[in-house]
Design an enzyme around this catalytic site. Structure first.
Site, PDB file in Angstrom:
ATOM      1  N   ASP A 259      10.744 -35.410 -33.643  1.00 45.18           N
ATOM      2  CA  ASP A 259      10.779 -34.924 -34.958  1.00 45.18           C
ATOM      3  C   ASP A 259       9.305 -34.180 -35.706  1.00 45.18           C
ATOM      4  O   ASP A 259       8.021 -34.573 -35.146  1.00 45.18           O
ATOM      5  CB  ASP A 259      11.115 -35.256 -36.144  1.00 45.18           C
ATOM      6  CG  ASP A 259      10.832 -34.956 -37.431  1.00 45.18           C
ATOM      7  OD1 ASP A 259      12.066 -33.665 -37.675  1.00 45.18           O
ATOM      8  OD2 ASP A 259      10.783 -35.262 -38.544  1.00 45.18           O
ATOM      9  N   GLU A 295      10.833 -30.977 -31.668  1.00 41.17           N
ATOM     10  CA  GLU A 295      10.525 -29.620 -33.061  1.00 41.17           C
ATOM     11  C   GLU A 295       9.732 -29.107 -33.110  1.00 41.17           C
ATOM     12  O   GLU A 295       8.713 -30.252 -33.546  1.00 41.17           O
ATOM     13  CB  GLU A 295      11.651 -30.326 -33.629  1.00 41.17           C
ATOM     14  CG  GLU A 295      11.923 -29.686 -35.656  1.00 41.17           C
ATOM     15  CD  GLU A 295      11.968 -30.007 -36.149  1.00 41.17           C
ATOM     16  OE1 GLU A 295      12.645 -29.240 -37.307  1.00 41.17           O
ATOM     17  OE2 GLU A 295      11.485 -31.586 -37.278  1.00 41.17           O
TER      18      GLU A 295
END
Length: 594
Positions: A259, A295
């Site tokens: 993330d 990401e």
């Protein structure tokens, strides 16, 4: 044939062969530390090298324990493999070898075969609820499920990005063994399991590290979600590298999605982690596939090249979303002008932004990416962020014209980039996916008001009407009910998704390794044609028009030839051959090599 797996962490609680357990923790800020086992008196731990404390005592699996600071506070093990509740409760000694795996020969699947289905375990009924859906997902045709983060967090409801104990699976979803059974069952269905992990911050509740290991944090920087971590500190790097290896080897997950890599702020650490994963797989389980996904708002193409990772491609999503909905606020403003040109570049080269200045950020964004494989990019029409970060969690099916959405789905599932679905989109679910938490007191107030303030700029009574993240009904509304897809309209969408995924598996996937762009042409403000040369010399062509008006085309350059893979609406391929690309249309074909 069954077997067991245990990854030897250098810290935390490790059961020994003689019936004892070794406890080890890094606590450089304190001069003394005690171990307390439930219903027993605290015992001093022994200081060792570089700020570590350790102690080995008679102890069996299932024992609850904590560490006691000099001021008397009890804190959980930051490397706890399980919690007796939440992050404020005691940690639990786990014997990883009690679970007998039924799929020890599993080696995962090559990356190019991947079709991802992102899901929230809690919203599907916990680990056992997800496991019950695996036969349905196998029938849908996806080759991987991606779990939103499952590290222990405060309360019983959370997206997972507020976790504070990344080694301990959230107990609200089920037991450690139930999680392993889910992964085992997925492998038995020839399905990979990907896990979303958060290595850029800790959540706001239950993080005790600053009390005894302040060097874990970089006091000069902040992330949007909390204190920045100091990845120049070797113990911090090892903590997260060991976490990655733990999930890959002890739980047999097949990929990790990192993330907000941009918020880690240390590409050298990210590269070190990727190298360790590659080296450990080669040494411990040669021949096994293990994948990394990032990401990363920075569109750092060089980082993808250096790590072999793929990246969630927000540029693909954002340009398509503008075309489908006309929305232009927030980050969609960066794609509002000529969205089809942004989409064309994303299809041909990966990133739409490759160093150009972004007005919203007032700085350049991205790096040249055309040298990367199309499969270096994960594309999607929806995910937890793009749905859940809307004020009311409304899905794309409630915003876009159904025929245009149908065409966009065909583009998503047939283009060479790796496609990802978000749970429920395959039957055009109109159930919201909202932002939810389970906090109390001042923190609950801050989260609720912060959420409402974020959307106050939309005007009217928007601020008061944004759902309270802490209201149990907010979570309940976000859960997909079993059988929700059992309607005629839902079945039509399911047939469309299943058919496209099967076409991808049969005609495209075997030819994907080594695929390259053969050019993209913008046909109108809402239409384009794209071509890719596949590894056997065949050419994949896709022509799409997401607008409400037809587009005149050149029949010599856009004449479907070879095998027509799909067309929507019906007879769209015949119309294209006659020089007309219909409104809300997608035509895809495969030109076999001569």
């Amino acid at each position: 044939m069954t077997t067991t797996y245990a990854f030897p962490l250098p810290f935390g609680a490790a059961l020994q062969a003689d019936g004892t357990t070794r406890f080890r923790i890094w606590a450089p800020d304190v001069a003394a530390l005690q171990l307390v086992i439930e219903q027993e008196a605290p015992v001093p731990m022994l200081p060792s090298s570089e700020g570590h404390f350790e102690l080995t005592v008679p102890c069996i699996a299932g024992t609850r324990y904590a560490f006691v600071l000099p001021d008397g506070r009890r804190v959980p093990d930051p490397a706890s493999r399980a919690q007796a509740g939440g992050p404020h409760d005691m940690s639990v000694v786990i014997d990883p070898r009690t679970y007998a795996w039924q799929t020890p020969g599993w080696r995962a699947r090559p990356w190019h075969e991947t079709v991802i289905y992102e899901l929230h375990a809690g919203a599907l009924g916990g680990y056992n609820g997800v496991r019950a859906r695996l036969p349905y997902l196998a029938q849908l045709g996806v080759s991987a499920i991606e779990l939103m983060p499952i590290g222990t967090f405060e309360g019983r409801r959370n997206w997972g990005y507020d976790g504070v104990l990344p080694f301990a699976p959230e107990s609200a979803y089920g037991t450690v063994e139930e999680l392993k059974a889910l992964i085992d069952a997925a492998h038995a269905e020839d399905m990979m399991v990907f896990l979303d992990v958060v290595y850029n911050h800790f959540g706001p509740s239950g993080n005790y590290l600053a009390s005894y290991a302040s060097r874990f944090f970089d006091g000069t920087a902040q992330t949007p979600w909390g204190a920045s971590l100091d990845f120049d500190e070797p113990c911090v790097r090892q903590y997260f590298i060991q976490n990655a290896l733990y999930w890959l080897f002890e739980f047999r997950v097949d990929a990790l999605r990192l993330d907000a890599v941009h918020a880690i702020g240390n590409d050298a650490f990210v590269q070190e982690l990727a190298t360790c994963v590659r080296d450990e797989i080669a040494a411990r389980d040669p021949g096994r596939h293990a994948h990394l996904i990032f990401e990363n708002e920075h569109n750092a193409a060089a980082l993808l090249a250096n790590t072999g990772a793929a990246q969630w491609n927000d540029d693909f999503h954002n340009s398509l979303h503008v075309l489908l909905t006309g929305e232009r606020q927030g980050y969609y403003a960066d794609f509002a002008e000529k969205p089809v040109a942004h989409l064309a570049r994303a299809l041909a080269e990966g990133f739409a932004y490759q160093g150009e200045r972004v007005g919203r950020l007032d700085r350049p964004r991205g790096e040249p990416s055309s040298f990367l494989s199309p499969t270096s990019f994960v594309s999607f029409l929806q995910n937890h962020d793009q749905v859940g970060n809307r004020p009311f969690g409304d899905r794309l099916a409630t915003q876009a014209h159904p025929a245009a959405l149908r065409a966009a789905v065909a583009l998503l599932l047939l283009c060479p980039q790796i496609p990802m679905l978000f749970m429920g989109e395959e039957w055009a679910s109109d159930a919201p996916f909202l932002f939810f938490t389970d906090y109390r007191g001042a923190l609950a107030d801050a989260v609720r008001e912060g959420r409402r303030e974020e959307f106050a700029r939309l005007g009217g009574d928007m601020r008061a009407s944004v759902p309270d993240p802490n209201d149990p009904e907010t979570f309940a509304a976000s859960c997909l009910a079993p059988g929700e897809q059992n309607t005629l309209a839902a079945d039509d969408w399911l047939s469309w998704y299943r058919g496209l995924i099967e076409l991808r598996r049969t005609w495209i996937v075997p030819r994907l390794p080594g695929a390259t762009s053969a050019g993209v042409e913008v046909l109108s403000p809402t239409a384009l044609s794209a071509r890719w040369r596949l590894n056997d010399g065949a050419v994949l062509a896709i022509v799409v028009n997401l607008g409400e008006l037809g587009v005149a085309t050149d029949t010599e350059t856009l004449h479907p030839a070879g095998v027509t893979l799909c067309q929507t609406p019906p007879q769209a391929a015949d119309a294209l051959a006659e020089g007309s690309l219909r409104a809300h249309a997608c035509v895809a074909w495969l030109e076999e090599p001569l």
